[in-house]
Design a protein around this motif. Structure first.
Motif, short mmCIF file in Angstrom:
data_model
loop_
_atom_site.label_atom_id
_atom_site.label_comp_id
_atom_site.label_asym_id
_atom_site.label_seq_id
_atom_site.Cartn_x
_atom_site.Cartn_y
_atom_site.Cartn_z
N ALA A 25 54.80 3.71 21.68
CA ALA A 25 53.91 2.59 22.05
C ALA A 25 53.18 2.64 23.21
O ALA A 25 52.03 1.88 23.48
CB ALA A 25 54.74 1.30 21.87
N ASN A 71 61.25 8.24 31.38
CA ASN A 71 62.43 7.91 30.69
C ASN A 71 62.84 8.94 29.64
O ASN A 71 61.99 9.39 28.88
CB ASN A 71 62.11 6.27 30.05
CG ASN A 71 63.11 6.22 29.04
OD1 ASN A 71 62.97 6.16 27.80
ND2 ASN A 71 64.34 5.47 29.22
N HIS A 132 68.57 6.37 28.23
CA HIS A 132 68.82 5.53 27.04
C HIS A 132 69.91 6.21 26.24
O HIS A 132 69.84 7.22 26.20
CB HIS A 132 67.68 5.29 26.30
CG HIS A 132 67.59 3.88 25.84
ND1 HIS A 132 67.92 2.54 26.64
CD2 HIS A 132 67.32 3.05 24.64
CE1 HIS A 132 67.76 1.47 25.79
NE2 HIS A 132 67.39 1.94 24.39
N GLN A 175 70.97 -4.58 29.09
CA GLN A 175 70.07 -4.81 27.90
C GLN A 175 70.58 -5.72 27.01
O GLN A 175 71.51 -5.56 26.17
CB GLN A 175 69.78 -3.32 27.20
CG GLN A 175 68.51 -3.79 26.11
CD GLN A 175 68.58 -2.37 25.19
OE1 GLN A 175 69.51 -1.67 24.89
NE2 GLN A 175 67.32 -2.14 24.83
N GLU A 178 68.73 -9.63 22.81
CA GLU A 178 67.22 -10.12 22.55
C GLU A 178 66.31 -8.78 22.60
O GLU A 178 65.12 -9.02 21.78
CB GLU A 178 66.84 -10.91 23.36
CG GLU A 178 67.38 -12.28 23.63
CD GLU A 178 68.89 -12.25 24.51
OE1 GLU A 178 69.24 -11.37 24.52
OE2 GLU A 178 68.75 -13.35 25.19
N GLY A 181 63.04 -2.85 20.17
CA GLY A 181 63.38 -1.37 20.07
C GLY A 181 64.95 -1.07 20.16
O GLY A 181 65.90 -1.98 19.77
N HIS A 182 65.27 0.42 20.39
CA HIS A 182 66.88 0.50 20.34
C HIS A 182 67.52 0.11 21.10
O HIS A 182 67.33 0.07 22.46
CB HIS A 182 66.61 2.27 20.56
CG HIS A 182 66.25 3.00 19.17
ND1 HIS A 182 64.72 3.39 19.19
CD2 HIS A 182 66.65 3.01 18.02
CE1 HIS A 182 64.65 3.87 18.15
NE2 HIS A 182 65.80 4.11 17.38
N GLY A 216 65.48 -7.73 27.75
CA GLY A 216 65.52 -8.51 26.74
C GLY A 216 65.18 -9.92 26.53
O GLY A 216 65.93 -10.69 27.27
N GLY A 217 64.00 -10.02 25.93
CA GLY A 217 63.59 -11.43 26.00
C GLY A 217 62.92 -11.91 27.15
O GLY A 217 62.39 -13.15 26.93
N ILE A 218 62.77 -11.13 28.12
CA ILE A 218 61.99 -11.64 29.46
C ILE A 218 60.37 -11.31 29.18
O ILE A 218 60.07 -10.21 29.08
CB ILE A 218 62.61 -11.08 30.40
CG1 ILE A 218 63.98 -11.40 30.74
CG2 ILE A 218 61.94 -11.63 31.79
CD1 ILE A 218 64.71 -10.48 31.51
N ILE A 237 60.75 -5.56 31.33
CA ILE A 237 59.96 -6.18 30.59
C ILE A 237 59.14 -5.07 29.38
O ILE A 237 58.41 -4.16 29.73
CB ILE A 237 58.90 -7.05 31.00
CG1 ILE A 237 59.67 -8.27 31.60
CG2 ILE A 237 57.95 -7.78 30.03
CD1 ILE A 237 58.82 -8.89 32.55
N THR A 239 58.17 -5.75 25.30
CA THR A 239 57.47 -6.42 24.32
C THR A 239 56.09 -7.10 25.07
O THR A 239 55.07 -7.36 24.27
CB THR A 239 58.22 -7.59 23.42
OG1 THR A 239 59.26 -6.82 22.82
CG2 THR A 239 57.50 -8.14 22.38
N GLY A 325 60.86 -7.37 20.73
CA GLY A 325 61.91 -8.16 21.18
C GLY A 325 61.94 -9.44 20.51
O GLY A 325 61.09 -9.83 19.73
C1 LIG Z 1 58.15 -0.63 21.18
C2 LIG Z 1 59.59 -0.44 22.03
C3 LIG Z 1 60.04 0.79 22.29
C4 LIG Z 1 60.92 1.00 23.22
N1 LIG Z 1 61.26 2.66 23.53
C5 LIG Z 1 62.26 2.96 24.47
C6 LIG Z 1 62.29 4.03 24.87
O1 LIG Z 1 61.74 4.98 24.70
N2 LIG Z 1 63.12 4.02 25.92
C7 LIG Z 1 63.83 3.02 26.59
O2 LIG Z 1 64.76 3.37 27.52
N3 LIG Z 1 63.70 1.85 25.98
C8 LIG Z 1 63.13 1.53 24.87
N4 LIG Z 1 62.80 0.21 24.52
C9 LIG Z 1 63.75 -0.64 24.99
C10 LIG Z 1 63.17 -1.37 26.26
O3 LIG Z 1 63.79 -0.49 27.26
C11 LIG Z 1 63.81 -2.66 26.86
O4 LIG Z 1 65.11 -2.72 26.58
C12 LIG Z 1 63.30 -3.73 25.92
O5 LIG Z 1 61.88 -3.66 25.57
C13 LIG Z 1 63.49 -5.27 26.53
O6 LIG Z 1 63.13 -6.18 25.83
P1 LIG Z 1 61.80 -6.99 25.56
O7 LIG Z 1 61.08 -6.15 24.62
O8 LIG Z 1 62.04 -8.19 24.80
O9 LIG Z 1 61.15 -7.13 26.95
C14 LIG Z 1 61.70 0.12 23.66
C15 LIG Z 1 61.28 -1.46 23.31
C16 LIG Z 1 60.05 -1.56 22.61
C17 LIG Z 1 59.83 -2.94 22.46
#
Ligand SMILES: Cc1cc2nc3c(=O)[nH]c(=O)nc-3n(C[C@H](O)[C@H](O)[C@H](O)COP(=O)(O)O)c2cc1C
Length: 355
Positions: A25, A71, A132, A175, A178, A181-182, A216-218, A237, A239, A325
């Protein structure tokens, strides 16, 4: 002024806002914009080759002298299970004939953190490296630390947070369920029992000595202040940054996110084999959200990718993982640097008002 300086000092940043790494993304542009604005920008490497990581790191180094985060995923690659993979490929046969797509042959994708990536960390020495799905093996982790990088990783339970602290992380990302992603889960596979950010963050704060970063959700000043009130030293943050011009998501993904509501995301494993939160679409509705048939992570993705590409070429997001999220309404269409400064200003104003 921020009341808690722990992660500001640890990472050398101005605001306790980490832009979540979001594989598929975003690339260096988002990381640079956020770091330049005083947050911590992140470069997700899970879907990049060594050469692509090198190119992106060179771009970041050329464009900013601010600290940033790199990351990686560090999942255990699954044991070979040809029968399960064949069943999953078979399960998607009807979609392939509908779209006119060949049986997938491409293996691989999403390699965990390895020797090649570790050498790049040693060469570029980013201020922060985040993981992760747990942590890499000790020898690689020691090399990252010797390179001078601060190490952080996601925990989805108190047990995972304690495990990460015992294995030497400098801060834990709590995490909550909310999050888009993964799920970063690595000691449990039970998504039904995953706590939300509001419950998880303070319990992690009580359980570990290292600083905690809530995720998550912030997505606005209120969420940041709430996370700090829960004892977190910062926030991560994701999303909220997806609609910035620096995000690289497709027009289809952007359109879906723009009209997305808080009740339209689910945890699903149908795209990659691991649970991740995304907007409900046709593939989730018809195969999931959780499918016992999906091949193990990351192999499930090999079978779904050709469907996604073909559908997207025809303007459809039916087979695309639209990670989001639970707070998609906070995604803002504004430059990421401006968004970072606005988030910080809004949180600081709110903090002043209540203290
Ligand atoms: C589109 C997308 C891709 C993501 N890819 C990763 C990633 O490559 N590595 C990682 O550690 N977290 C990834 N995440 C999780 C984020 O680190 C984080 O936990 C999450 O975005 C927080 O919640 P929020 O989306 O509600 O802000 C991803 C999240 C989204 C939305």
């Amino acid at each position: 002024m921020w009341p808690d300086r722990r992660i500001l000092d640890l990472f050398g940043i101005e605001h306790p806002i980490l832009q979540a790494p979001m594989a598929g993304a975003q690339g260096s542009a988002l990381a640079i914009a956020v770091s330049d604005a005083g947050g911590l920008g992140s470069l997700p490497c899970a879907l990049l080759s060594g050469e692509q990581v090198r190119n992106e790191l060179q771009v970041i180094r050329q464009r900013t002298d601010k600290p940033f985060n790199v990351n990686f995923f560090c999942h255990q690659p699954p044991a070979a299970d040809a029968a399960r993979e064949a069943r999953w490929i078979e399960r998607l046969a009807a979609y392939r004939s509908e779209l006119g797509v060949d049986r997938p042959t491409v293996p691989g994708g999403r390699a965990p953190f390895n020797e090649e990536m570790c050498a790049l960390v040693e060469e570029f020495r980013p201020r922060v490296v985040s993981f992760h799905f747990g942590l890499p093996e000790k020898a690689l982790l020691d090399r990252v630390k010797r390179a001078g990088s601060r190490v952080i990783a996601s925990a989805t339970t108190v047990e995972e947070a304690r495990w990460l602290e015992a294995h030497g992380v400098d801060a834990v990302i709590a995490q909550g369920a909310e999050a888009g992603g993964h799920r970063g889960m690595f000691l449990s596979e039970d998504i039904a029992s995953q706590p939300g950010t509001f419950a998880l963050a303070p319990q992690v704060v009580d359980a570990v000595r290292v600083p905690v970063i809530a995720a998550g959700g912030i997505g606005d000043g209120r969420g940041i202040v709430a996370a700090l009130a829960l004892g977190a030293a910062g926030v991560q943050i994701g999303t909220a940054y997806l609609l910035t011009p620096e995000s690289t998501i497709s027009a289809i993904y952007r359109a879906a996110l723009k009209s997305a509501r808080e009740d339209q995301t689910v945890l699903t494993n149908v795209f990659t084999g691991r649970p991740a939160r995304g907007l409900v679409n046709r593939m989730i509705r018809e195969l999931g959200p959780i499918s016992g048939e999906a091949a193990a992570f990351p192999n499930a993705a090999n079978a779904t990718l050709p469907l996604r590409m073909k559908a997207e070429a025809a303007g459809s997001g039916d087979f695309t993982s639209l990670w989001s999220g639970q707070a998609p309404r906070f995604a803002r269409e504004m430059p990421a640097g401006e968004l970072t400064r606005e988030l910080a200003d809004a949180a600081l104003k709110r903090l002043r008002a209540i203290t």
